[in-house]
Enzyme design. Structure first.
Site, PDB file in Angstrom:
ATOM      1  N   GLY A 295     103.408   8.948  86.492  1.00 23.62           N
ATOM      2  CA  GLY A 295     102.236   9.482  86.865  1.00 23.62           C
ATOM      3  C   GLY A 295     101.070   8.426  86.303  1.00 23.62           C
ATOM      4  O   GLY A 295     101.156   7.608  85.477  1.00 23.62           O
TER       5      GLY A 295
ATOM      6  N   LYS B 137      96.745   5.939  91.198  1.00 21.98           N
ATOM      7  CA  LYS B 137      96.712   5.997  92.801  1.00 21.98           C
ATOM      8  C   LYS B 137      95.436   6.283  93.458  1.00 21.98           C
ATOM      9  O   LYS B 137      94.916   5.890  94.443  1.00 21.98           O
ATOM     10  CB  LYS B 137      97.635   7.252  92.905  1.00 21.98           C
ATOM     11  CG  LYS B 137      99.110   7.237  92.347  1.00 21.98           C
ATOM     12  CD  LYS B 137      99.933   8.293  92.418  1.00 21.98           C
ATOM     13  CE  LYS B 137      99.508   9.478  91.385  1.00 21.98           C
ATOM     14  NZ  LYS B 137      99.856   9.084  90.091  1.00 21.98           N
TER      15      LYS B 137
ATOM     16  N   ASN C 216      97.282  19.781  88.913  1.00 23.97           N
ATOM     17  CA  ASN C 216      98.007  18.936  87.878  1.00 23.97           C
ATOM     18  C   ASN C 216      97.615  17.434  87.904  1.00 23.97           C
ATOM     19  O   ASN C 216      97.576  16.701  86.957  1.00 23.97           O
ATOM     20  CB  ASN C 216      99.591  19.004  87.729  1.00 23.97           C
ATOM     21  CG  ASN C 216     100.336  18.869  89.084  1.00 23.97           C
ATOM     22  OD1 ASN C 216      99.651  18.812  90.046  1.00 23.97           O
ATOM     23  ND2 ASN C 216     101.514  18.953  89.102  1.00 23.97           N
ATOM     24  N   ALA C 217      97.344  17.036  89.173  1.00 22.05           N
ATOM     25  CA  ALA C 217      96.924  15.876  89.368  1.00 22.05           C
ATOM     26  C   ALA C 217      95.674  15.588  88.805  1.00 22.05           C
ATOM     27  O   ALA C 217      94.796  16.324  88.669  1.00 22.05           O
ATOM     28  CB  ALA C 217      96.795  15.266  90.820  1.00 22.05           C
ATOM     29  N   GLY C 218      95.189  14.224  88.430  1.00 19.26           N
ATOM     30  CA  GLY C 218      93.919  13.884  88.008  1.00 19.26           C
ATOM     31  C   GLY C 218      93.849  12.386  88.411  1.00 19.26           C
ATOM     32  O   GLY C 218      94.422  11.551  87.972  1.00 19.26           O
TER      33      GLY C 218
ATOM     34  N   THR D  82      91.552   9.064  89.257  1.00 23.52           N
ATOM     35  CA  THR D  82      90.035   8.783  88.823  1.00 23.52           C
ATOM     36  C   THR D  82      89.747   7.574  89.706  1.00 23.52           C
ATOM     37  O   THR D  82      90.502   6.621  90.121  1.00 23.52           O
ATOM     38  CB  THR D  82      90.216   8.174  87.583  1.00 23.52           C
ATOM     39  OG1 THR D  82      90.961   9.060  86.686  1.00 23.52           O
ATOM     40  CG2 THR D  82      89.047   7.799  86.876  1.00 23.52           C
TER      41      THR D  82
ATOM     42  N   GLN E 118     101.355  12.780  90.844  1.00 21.54           N
ATOM     43  CA  GLN E 118     102.470  12.494  89.811  1.00 21.54           C
ATOM     44  C   GLN E 118     103.263  10.975  90.064  1.00 21.54           C
ATOM     45  O   GLN E 118     102.526  10.308  90.514  1.00 21.54           O
ATOM     46  CB  GLN E 118     103.383  13.648  89.827  1.00 21.54           C
ATOM     47  CG  GLN E 118     102.789  14.953  89.144  1.00 21.54           C
ATOM     48  CD  GLN E 118     101.687  15.562  90.149  1.00 21.54           C
ATOM     49  OE1 GLN E 118     102.630  15.975  91.063  1.00 21.54           O
ATOM     50  NE2 GLN E 118     100.809  15.967  89.831  1.00 21.54           N
TER      51      GLN E 118
ATOM     52  N   THR F 162     107.964  17.358  87.181  1.00 26.65           N
ATOM     53  CA  THR F 162     106.990  18.465  87.881  1.00 26.65           C
ATOM     54  C   THR F 162     108.011  18.969  88.846  1.00 26.65           C
ATOM     55  O   THR F 162     109.026  18.885  88.876  1.00 26.65           O
ATOM     56  CB  THR F 162     105.696  17.913  88.348  1.00 26.65           C
ATOM     57  OG1 THR F 162     104.770  18.778  88.773  1.00 26.65           O
ATOM     58  CG2 THR F 162     106.242  17.095  89.393  1.00 26.65           C
TER      59      THR F 162
ATOM     60  N   GLY G 166      93.045  15.636  79.050  1.00 33.74           N
ATOM     61  CA  GLY G 166      92.526  14.835  77.788  1.00 33.74           C
ATOM     62  C   GLY G 166      93.486  14.354  76.706  1.00 33.74           C
ATOM     63  O   GLY G 166      93.286  13.640  75.773  1.00 33.74           O
TER      64      GLY G 166
ATOM     65  N   VAL H  10      92.542  -5.340  88.321  1.00 35.31           N
ATOM     66  CA  VAL H  10      92.231  -5.970  87.201  1.00 35.31           C
ATOM     67  C   VAL H  10      91.121  -5.209  86.171  1.00 35.31           C
ATOM     68  O   VAL H  10      90.196  -5.709  85.458  1.00 35.31           O
ATOM     69  CB  VAL H  10      91.987  -7.504  87.176  1.00 35.31           C
ATOM     70  CG1 VAL H  10      93.139  -8.191  87.592  1.00 35.31           C
ATOM     71  CG2 VAL H  10      90.537  -7.460  88.283  1.00 35.31           C
ATOM     72  N   GLY H  11      90.681  -3.942  86.550  1.00 38.10           N
ATOM     73  CA  GLY H  11      89.758  -3.324  86.217  1.00 38.10           C
ATOM     74  C   GLY H  11      89.638  -1.743  86.984  1.00 38.10           C
ATOM     75  O   GLY H  11      90.158  -1.696  87.904  1.00 38.10           O
TER      76      GLY H  11
HETATM   77  P1  GDP Z   1      96.290   8.425  88.959  1.00 36.15           P
HETATM   78  O1  GDP Z   1      96.412   9.777  88.713  1.00 36.15           O
HETATM   79  O2  GDP Z   1      97.556   7.708  89.392  1.00 36.15           O
HETATM   80  O3  GDP Z   1      95.105   8.331  90.135  1.00 36.15           O
HETATM   81  O4  GDP Z   1      95.485   7.565  87.871  1.00 36.15           O
HETATM   82  P2  GDP Z   1      94.455   8.340  86.537  1.00 36.15           P
HETATM   83  O5  GDP Z   1      93.275   8.256  87.265  1.00 36.15           O
HETATM   84  O6  GDP Z   1      95.126   9.418  86.233  1.00 36.15           O
HETATM   85  O7  GDP Z   1      94.728   7.198  85.571  1.00 36.15           O
HETATM   86  C1  GDP Z   1      94.397   5.746  85.756  1.00 36.15           C
HETATM   87  C2  GDP Z   1      93.293   5.292  84.918  1.00 36.15           C
HETATM   88  O8  GDP Z   1      93.176   4.124  84.624  1.00 36.15           O
HETATM   89  C3  GDP Z   1      91.897   5.770  85.279  1.00 36.15           C
HETATM   90  O9  GDP Z   1      91.217   6.179  84.034  1.00 36.15           O
HETATM   91  C4  GDP Z   1      91.388   4.591  86.255  1.00 36.15           C
HETATM   92  O10 GDP Z   1      90.055   4.512  86.039  1.00 36.15           O
HETATM   93  C5  GDP Z   1      91.982   3.583  85.365  1.00 36.15           C
HETATM   94  N1  GDP Z   1      92.168   2.350  86.150  1.00 36.15           N
HETATM   95  C6  GDP Z   1      92.883   2.131  87.381  1.00 36.15           C
HETATM   96  N2  GDP Z   1      92.967   0.854  87.442  1.00 36.15           N
HETATM   97  C7  GDP Z   1      92.754   0.216  86.401  1.00 36.15           C
HETATM   98  C8  GDP Z   1      92.718  -1.301  85.968  1.00 36.15           C
HETATM   99  O11 GDP Z   1      93.072  -2.114  86.842  1.00 36.15           O
HETATM  100  N3  GDP Z   1      92.363  -1.354  84.891  1.00 36.15           N
HETATM  101  C9  GDP Z   1      91.779  -0.502  83.831  1.00 36.15           C
HETATM  102  N4  GDP Z   1      91.373  -1.153  82.786  1.00 36.15           N
HETATM  103  N5  GDP Z   1      91.890   0.468  84.213  1.00 36.15           N
HETATM  104  C10 GDP Z   1      92.242   1.222  85.504  1.00 36.15           C
HETATM  105  P1  IMO Z   2      98.793  12.280  88.519  1.00 37.95           P
HETATM  106  O1  IMO Z   2      98.799  12.837  89.904  1.00 37.95           O
HETATM  107  C1  IMO Z   2     100.804  12.287  84.723  1.00 37.95           C
HETATM  108  C2  IMO Z   2     103.367  15.983  83.788  1.00 37.95           C
HETATM  109  C3  IMO Z   2     102.842  16.828  82.755  1.00 37.95           C
HETATM  110  C4  IMO Z   2     104.212  17.438  82.454  1.00 37.95           C
HETATM  111  C5  IMO Z   2     105.091  17.478  83.571  1.00 37.95           C
HETATM  112  C6  IMO Z   2     105.087  18.901  84.334  1.00 37.95           C
HETATM  113  O2  IMO Z   2      97.222  12.379  87.852  1.00 37.95           O
HETATM  114  O3  IMO Z   2      99.578  11.113  88.114  1.00 37.95           O
HETATM  115  P2  IMO Z   2     103.364  20.332  85.283  1.00 37.95           P
HETATM  116  O4  IMO Z   2     101.808  20.691  85.062  1.00 37.95           O
HETATM  117  O5  IMO Z   2     103.214  19.306  86.727  1.00 37.95           O
HETATM  118  O6  IMO Z   2     104.187  21.467  85.658  1.00 37.95           O
HETATM  119  O7  IMO Z   2     103.745  19.554  84.433  1.00 37.95           O
HETATM  120  O8  IMO Z   2     104.472  16.682  84.324  1.00 37.95           O
HETATM  121  N1  IMO Z   2     102.327  15.555  84.945  1.00 37.95           N
HETATM  122  C7  IMO Z   2     101.588  14.335  85.014  1.00 37.95           C
HETATM  123  N2  IMO Z   2     101.559  13.683  84.112  1.00 37.95           N
HETATM  124  N3  IMO Z   2      99.959  12.576  85.779  1.00 37.95           N
HETATM  125  C8  IMO Z   2     100.262  13.501  86.541  1.00 37.95           C
HETATM  126  O9  IMO Z   2      99.436  13.465  87.495  1.00 37.95           O
HETATM  127  C9  IMO Z   2     100.736  14.596  86.107  1.00 37.95           C
HETATM  128  N4  IMO Z   2     101.262  16.029  86.727  1.00 37.95           N
HETATM  129  C10 IMO Z   2     101.946  16.392  85.958  1.00 37.95           C
HETATM  130  O10 IMO Z   2     102.097  16.081  81.704  1.00 37.95           O
HETATM  131  O11 IMO Z   2     104.935  16.382  81.658  1.00 37.95           O
HETATM  132 MG    MG Z   3      96.185  11.110  86.777  1.00 35.39          MG
END
Ligand code: GDP
Ligand code: IMO
Ligand code: MG
Length: 423
Positions: free
Chosen positions: A12, A16, A38-40, A42, A221, A236, A299, A409-410
């Site tokens: 995860g 994405k 559970n997803a976050g 960004t 995830q 999950t 967090g 790259v960012g």
């Molecule tokens: P997701 O759940 O798969 O959508 O990913 P998240 O948003 O939980 O986590 C990815 C984190 O990396 C976020 O804070 C993004 O803003 C950041 N991010 C994405 N692509 C890049 C990258 O290429 N470089 C850096 N430094 N940060 C990135």
């Molecule tokens: P995105 O979409 C990273 C992890 C939790 C825990 C396990 C089960 O942002 O990539 P749950 O609440 O689903 O029953 O927790 O899965 N987990 C994730 N880890 N990114 C996520 O979503 C996650 N969603 C669940 O930390 O280990």
């Molecule tokens: Mg996430």
């Protein structure tokens, strides 16, 4: 037309949301097919940052249709908070967002059950996000769930029956809780949810495909958190893999097009469970710091380590990945050398296929590659890539047998480089 699927290949948080946003202009529809709050995910653009949880990441690119599919579990209260925050920032979604009537509802007692089950596991806890995901999918599979469509008929009766079942379980676990306030807010959020287009999304998506409209499915995830193929039981409760798109949207396997597999140039995991390449040293701390590796929902500090090609190869196989996307390359910009795990040593044997369990006693076997020692964050095209970076990409492509088509790259939308543009 076919549905293209974008999904995570690691644990995860691969990025994405960012890439779905970048790819959205090419599509008519973006759809989530599993998971829930559970997803976050960004997204960053024009100096703004958004974190999406249940709402697909296609909502910011010019009025595209976004769908929450039947495979998703939806918490009306968290959904209202998310949608209201977006409306306040000028993104009213009532016309743009469609929600499947077959998506299951996360009830307040599901959240309590999640906490109660975690507490009962003690040190063996999963480290869930606490959003009630497991208990909601449990009710779905055991045929006790409530769905979005149930809001339209006799909901109060059904809700009371489901809640009573949960209360009995919580009593048997001796778990004390008070959900009066949460429940009142949750119930008040139901009317808000009813303002949206509640639809038979499988029908609508298949009609779109017939009408030559393009659809991008957004995974949540990652493959290593998949209920069947992930590091069970530290996973999950949904199928995060490509097959989950078929069941989570009602799309035939014959209608799957490209499968975009997304991974970080290294690896992270949040929550408990095995992680063979996890680093407990300064290098791990450095990756965490440079990558700002803290959970977007909870967090929590993410555990960091080197890329694991044994697990990645497995993920490529399970999903039928046709194009790879490498994220967060810039995080490794200042490293002298980069390591990649190419095999595990288990009981003094070298293993390159993903084993049944990846618990204690696994030693990762690494190859070491030269770092590129270059700031890549402002690069615009692959012509600017340093030689060592190209060597890292070629190495990964050879190991995984799939081309890396996009490099990030960012965090910003603009910091995205599409390769092989002649295609
Ligand atoms: P997701 O759940 O798969 O959508 O990913 P998240 O948003 O939980 O986590 C990815 C984190 O990396 C976020 O804070 C993004 O803003 C950041 N991010 C994405 N692509 C890049 C990258 O290429 N470089 C850096 N430094 N940060 C990135
Ligand atoms: P995105 O979409 C990273 C992890 C939790 C825990 C396990 C089960 O942002 O990539 P749950 O609440 O689903 O029953 O927790 O899965 N987990 C994730 N880890 N990114 C996520 O979503 C996650 N969603 C669940 O930390 O280990
Ligand atoms: Mg996430």
């Amino acid at each position: 037309m076919k549905v293209d699927v974008l999904l995570g290949l690691q644990w995860g948080d691969e990025g994405k949301g960012k890439v779905v946003d970048v790819l959205t202009p090419k599509y008519d529809v973006v759809a989530r097919f599993q998971g829930g709050p559970n997803a976050g995910h960004t997204l960053e653009f024009n100096g703004e940052k958004y974190i999406l949880r249940s709402i697909p990441s296609g909502i910011f690119q010019g009025g595209k249709i976004n769908v929450i599919g039947n495979g998703v579990v939806l918490d009306p209260l968290l959904f209202r908070q998310e949608a209201e925050a977006l409306a306040a920032s000028g993104h009213d979604l009532t016309k743009q967002l469609f929600i499947s009537k077959k998506a299951h509802l996360i009830l307040p007692t599901h959240r309590v059950l999640d906490a109660a089950y975690e507490a009962s596991k003690g040190s063996g806890k999963i480290g869930t996000t606490g959003k009630g995901i497991g208990p909601t999918y449990t009710d779905k599979i055991s045929r006790n769930g409530l769905r979005v469509g149930d809001l339209l008929h006799n909901f109060e009766e059904r809700y009371a029956a489901a809640k009573a079942k949960h209360e009995a379980i919580l009593a048997s676990l001796n778990y004390s809780y008070d959900i009066k306030e949460l429940e009142a807010e949750w119930l008040s959020a139901l009317d808000y949810l009813k303002r949206f287009n509640l639809i038979d999304s499988e029908q609508v998506i298949n009609d779109y495909l017939k009408d030559e409209k393009s659809v991008l499915a957004e995974g949540a995830q990652g493959t290593m958190l998949d209920i069947d193929f992930g590091s069970y039981p530290f996973v999950t409760s949904s199928n995060t893999i490509c097959a989950g798109c078929c069941t989570g949207l009602g799309v035939s396997p014959r209608n799957i097009g490209e499968v975009f597999g997304i991974f970080k140039a290294y690896c992270t995991r949040v929550g408990s469970g095995p992680f063979p390449t996890e680093l407990f040293d300064e290098t791990g701390d450095r990756i965490c710091e440079l990558g700002h590796e803290f959970g977007s929902v909870t967090g929590r500090k993410r555990r960091c380590g080197w890329i694991d090609l044994v697990a990645l190869k497995y993920a490529v196989m399970i999903n039928g990945v046709s194009q790879l996307i490498m994220m967060k390359s810039d995080v490794l910009d200042s490293f002298e050398t980069i390591k990649a795990c190419v095999a595990y040593r288990i009981d003094s044997e070298e293993v390159t296929t993903f084993p049944y369990e990846i618990g204690e006693g696994i030693e990762p076997i690494y190859v070491e590659l030269p770092g590129w020692n270059t700031d890549m964050t402002k690069m615009q095209s692959e012509d600017e890539f340093p030689e060592e970076f190209n060597a890292y990409l070629s190495f990964l492509e050879e190991e995984l047998g799939v081309p890396v088509k996009i490099v990030s790259v960012g965090p910003d939308r603009e910091q995205t480089i599409v390769r092989y543009t002649e295609d």
